[in-house]
Structures are given as structure tokens and as C-alpha cells.
Scaffold this motif. Structure first.
Motif, mmCIF file in Angstrom:
data_model
loop_
_atom_site.group_PDB
_atom_site.id
_atom_site.type_symbol
_atom_site.label_atom_id
_atom_site.label_comp_id
_atom_site.label_asym_id
_atom_site.label_seq_id
_atom_site.Cartn_x
_atom_site.Cartn_y
_atom_site.Cartn_z
ATOM 1 N N MET A 42 -67.559 -79.316 30.476
ATOM 2 C CA MET A 42 -66.887 -78.324 29.646
ATOM 3 C C MET A 42 -65.462 -78.095 30.190
ATOM 4 N N ALA A 43 -64.465 -78.041 29.297
ATOM 5 C CA ALA A 43 -63.084 -77.848 29.744
ATOM 6 C C ALA A 43 -62.911 -76.449 30.304
ATOM 7 N N ARG A 44 -62.190 -76.370 31.407
ATOM 8 C CA ARG A 44 -61.928 -75.066 32.012
ATOM 9 C C ARG A 44 -60.662 -74.510 31.388
ATOM 10 N N ARG A 45 -60.662 -73.242 30.992
ATOM 11 C CA ARG A 45 -59.439 -72.712 30.372
ATOM 12 C C ARG A 45 -58.429 -72.331 31.453
ATOM 13 N N ARG A 46 -57.187 -72.299 31.037
ATOM 14 C CA ARG A 46 -56.125 -72.092 32.024
ATOM 15 C C ARG A 46 -55.836 -70.607 32.205
ATOM 16 N N MET A 47 -55.887 -70.168 33.461
ATOM 17 C CA MET A 47 -55.533 -68.782 33.757
ATOM 18 C C MET A 47 -54.009 -68.680 33.794
ATOM 19 N N VAL A 48 -53.481 -67.674 33.120
ATOM 20 C CA VAL A 48 -52.029 -67.514 33.071
ATOM 21 C C VAL A 48 -51.583 -66.484 34.108
ATOM 22 N N TYR A 49 -52.442 -65.464 34.316
ATOM 23 C CA TYR A 49 -52.041 -64.359 35.193
ATOM 24 C C TYR A 49 -53.291 -63.590 35.600
ATOM 25 N N GLU A 50 -53.354 -63.170 36.849
ATOM 26 C CA GLU A 50 -54.443 -62.269 37.252
ATOM 27 C C GLU A 50 -53.849 -61.009 37.840
ATOM 28 N N GLY A 51 -54.164 -59.878 37.225
ATOM 29 C CA GLY A 51 -53.719 -58.592 37.743
ATOM 30 C C GLY A 51 -54.879 -57.886 38.426
ATOM 31 N N LYS A 52 -54.679 -56.588 38.749
ATOM 32 C CA LYS A 52 -55.706 -55.863 39.494
ATOM 33 C C LYS A 52 -56.936 -55.588 38.617
ATOM 34 N N ALA A 53 -56.726 -55.366 37.316
ATOM 35 C CA ALA A 53 -57.860 -54.997 36.450
ATOM 36 C C ALA A 53 -58.088 -55.960 35.294
ATOM 37 N N LYS A 54 -57.201 -56.935 35.143
ATOM 38 C CA LYS A 54 -57.347 -57.844 33.996
ATOM 39 C C LYS A 54 -56.917 -59.264 34.370
ATOM 40 N N ILE A 55 -57.422 -60.215 33.574
ATOM 41 C CA ILE A 55 -56.984 -61.610 33.714
ATOM 42 C C ILE A 55 -56.488 -62.057 32.339
ATOM 43 N N LEU A 56 -55.408 -62.818 32.325
ATOM 44 C CA LEU A 56 -54.935 -63.413 31.070
ATOM 45 C C LEU A 56 -55.183 -64.917 31.112
ATOM 46 N N TYR A 57 -55.820 -65.405 30.052
ATOM 47 C CA TYR A 57 -56.034 -66.845 29.903
ATOM 48 C C TYR A 57 -55.226 -67.336 28.715
ATOM 49 N N GLU A 58 -54.932 -68.631 28.728
ATOM 50 C CA GLU A 58 -54.275 -69.247 27.581
ATOM 51 C C GLU A 58 -55.148 -69.030 26.349
ATOM 52 N N GLY A 59 -54.532 -68.712 25.227
ATOM 53 C CA GLY A 59 -55.295 -68.473 24.001
ATOM 54 C C GLY A 59 -55.559 -69.750 23.234
ATOM 55 N N PRO A 60 -56.325 -69.633 22.136
ATOM 56 C CA PRO A 60 -56.683 -70.827 21.367
ATOM 57 C C PRO A 60 -55.518 -71.405 20.571
ATOM 58 N N GLU A 61 -54.511 -70.587 20.293
ATOM 59 C CA GLU A 61 -53.344 -71.076 19.543
ATOM 60 C C GLU A 61 -52.078 -70.706 20.298
ATOM 61 N N PRO A 62 -50.982 -71.458 20.081
ATOM 62 C CA PRO A 62 -49.729 -71.090 20.749
ATOM 63 C C PRO A 62 -49.351 -69.650 20.396
ATOM 64 N N GLY A 63 -48.814 -68.944 21.358
ATOM 65 C CA GLY A 63 -48.406 -67.561 21.095
ATOM 66 C C GLY A 63 -49.538 -66.557 21.222
ATOM 67 N N THR A 64 -50.717 -67.029 21.666
ATOM 68 C CA THR A 64 -51.833 -66.096 21.872
ATOM 69 C C THR A 64 -52.333 -66.193 23.314
ATOM 70 N N LEU A 65 -52.977 -65.127 23.754
ATOM 71 C CA LEU A 65 -53.599 -65.086 25.077
ATOM 72 C C LEU A 65 -54.958 -64.424 24.935
#
Ligand code: 5GP
Length: 253
Positions: free
Chosen positions: A1-24
């Protein structure tokens, strides 16, 4: 299974690349911190509550024409959001003196302010998010004068909406913090509310008893944080009130 790309990890949240450009994809963790990460605990279920509550507030704001990054909730802990260029400032709106304002200016906590007061803090963990003035913001290029005007207008609209919503369920919105991002639409840029709005980033006091229903419960060790957040969610109708057993048979009218 493809691993999604983490964009940023903060203290309470993580942002991953979204399914479409311009989304997270914004993932809400149970991690709870205070004092710039000095105090850290896992509060079981906090991420689930904040995901639902932030959805509730952002959807309500969109309903009155305040633009936000929220697109849709994906599951218990994740929501799809628009990618934005974050302005490196925390925008705080205060209706009642509390927290750092009370400390800094010696104003007793709970003192009603003559009008909502807006403050800006630079987002910088190493410096402990210092208070900054509009002069600093313009001089150092963190935002333009037009951005500042737009941020103030957004912050006041969020305050009006959130104060009314909370007052309707017997909770006083003492203060809150929002973060704002830029989106580009053709030749234009627009500012929208990003990050999250939840009891992690607001001060919420019960109107009748003064009981704190926000992250100060954790910061000041006043009791069970997840119980406080659950109470907010229940009052807003975001989580069903559990009267007795939830698993047993239910009366259907
Ligand atoms: P104070 O400046 O009094 O500490 O915070 C004012 C308001 O902004 C409070 O509602 C507080 O929860 C929120 N706030 C300020 N800084 C932060 C931050 O770094 N993270 C979060 N989640 N909320 C913050």
C-alpha cells in the motif's frame, strides 16, 4: 500500500498531502501540550472531539459567508482542507480579560473588556510566540496593511459568530486564537480562516457557574479535559447526549 506524504507535523495535528492538488488532509492527534510543549500528555479522544468541533465551527462560518479552509470531514480524526499559504501570525480576539493579557497588564481574569480586542503573536516556537504590533508585522513583511485589515475583519466576524453560537448554549466565549492563510484565485489573493477552531484554541466559560470548558482545564490541572470538551460538543449537538445506555434499544417516534 502506498504511504501518503506527510507535509507537516505540529503539536496537535499532522498535515498530509491531499488527494488533489491544492488540498491537504488534516489529522487531529490526541497530543495535548501547554507552555510551548513543556507539558505534554495524550488525552484519549481529544483529536476526535476537535475534528468534529472544528468542522462544526468552520461549517457555520462558511454558512454566514466567512471563507475557511474546511472542505469536508473524512473520518473520525481527519478532514480535507484547502492548502493555503499560512500567514505566520496567531490572531487572538479577547472579549474578557484572561490568560496572558491578565498577566501582562494586571487586569483581573473575568473583567469584561469595553470592546473586543485583537492581538497578534508571531508564530515561532523558539521565541515562544511573542506578542507583536502591527508596526512589526508591516516592517518585517509578515503581512501587508491590506492583509491586516482583512485579518481584523475576519477575526471580528468569527468573534461575532462564535460568541453568539456559544452564548446560545450557555457558554461565554472569553477569547480565542485563529490562524489565517492566503489562497490565490487567478490574479487575486484572498485570506481565509485555516488551522482549527476548537476548545484547544478558545477560552470557554460556563455562563452560570464559570466552569472552564477549554484547554485551561489541562494547562491549570482543573480536571478531565476530555469531559470538558465532550460537554461543549454535547451542548452544541455535535455529539449525541448519552442518556443511559447507548447500545440498548431506542424508542423510535
Ligand atoms: P493567551 O494569550 O491568553 O495565552 O491566549 C489567548 C487565547 O488564544 C486562548 O484562548 C488560547 O487558547 C489561544 N492561544 C494562544 N496561543 C495559542 C497556541 O499557541 N495554541 C493554541 N491552541 N491556542 C492558543
Amino acid at each position: 500500500m502506498a504511504r501518503r506524504r506527510m507535509v507537516y507535523e505540529g503539536k496537535a495535528k499532522i498535515l498530509y498531502e491531499g488527494p488533489e492538488p491544492g488540498t491537504l488532509i488534516q489529522f487531529f492527534k490526541d497530543d495535548t501540550t501547554a507552555g510551548n510543549g513543556e507539558k505534554h500528555e495524550l488525552v484519549d479522544g481529544k483529536g476526535v472531539l476537535n475534528n468534529r468541533l472544528s468542522e462544526h465551527f468552520m461549517t457555520g462560518l462558511a454558512g454566514i459567508g466567512v471563507p475557511t479552509h474546511f472542505i469536508k470531514r473524512l473520518n473520525m480524526r481527519e478532514q480535507l482542507v484547502r492548502a493555503v499559504e499560512m500567514i505566520p501570525l496567531e490572531v487572538v480576539v479577547r472579549n474578557v480579560a484572561a490568560g496572558s493579557m491578565s498577566k501582562r497588564l494586571g487586569i483581573e481574569e473575568g473583567t469584561a473588556l469595553p470592546r473586543p480586542i485583537i492581538e497578534f503573536y508571531l508564530k515561532n516556537d523558539e521565541l515562544g510566540d511573542p506578542f507583536v504590533s502591527e508596526e512589526h508585522i508591516i516592517a518585517f513583511g509578515w503581512a501587508s496593511q491590506q492583509d491586516l485589515d482583512d485579518m481584523v475583519s475576519l477575526a471580528l466576524r468569527v468573534n461575532d459568530f462564535m460568541s453568539g453560537m456559544m452564548m446560545g448554549v450557555g457558554i461565554k466565549l472569553v477569547d480565542f486564537k485563529i490562524e489565517i492563510g492566503r489562497v490565490f484565485e487567478g490574479d487575486f489573493q484572498r485570506l481565509i480562516v485555516a488551522d482549527e477552531i476548537s476548545p484547544d484554541s478558545c477560552r470557554l466559560w460556563d455562563v452560570e457557574t464559570g466552569q472552564k470548558l477549554d484547554k485551561d482545564v489541562f494547562r491549570r490541572e482543573l480536571g478531565d479535559l476530555s469531559e470538558a470538551y465532550t460537554e461543549v460538543a454535547k451542548r452544541l449537538g455535535v455529539m449525541p447526549r448519552q442518556n443511559g445506555s447507548t447500545n440498548g434499544p431506542k424508542l423510535v417516534h
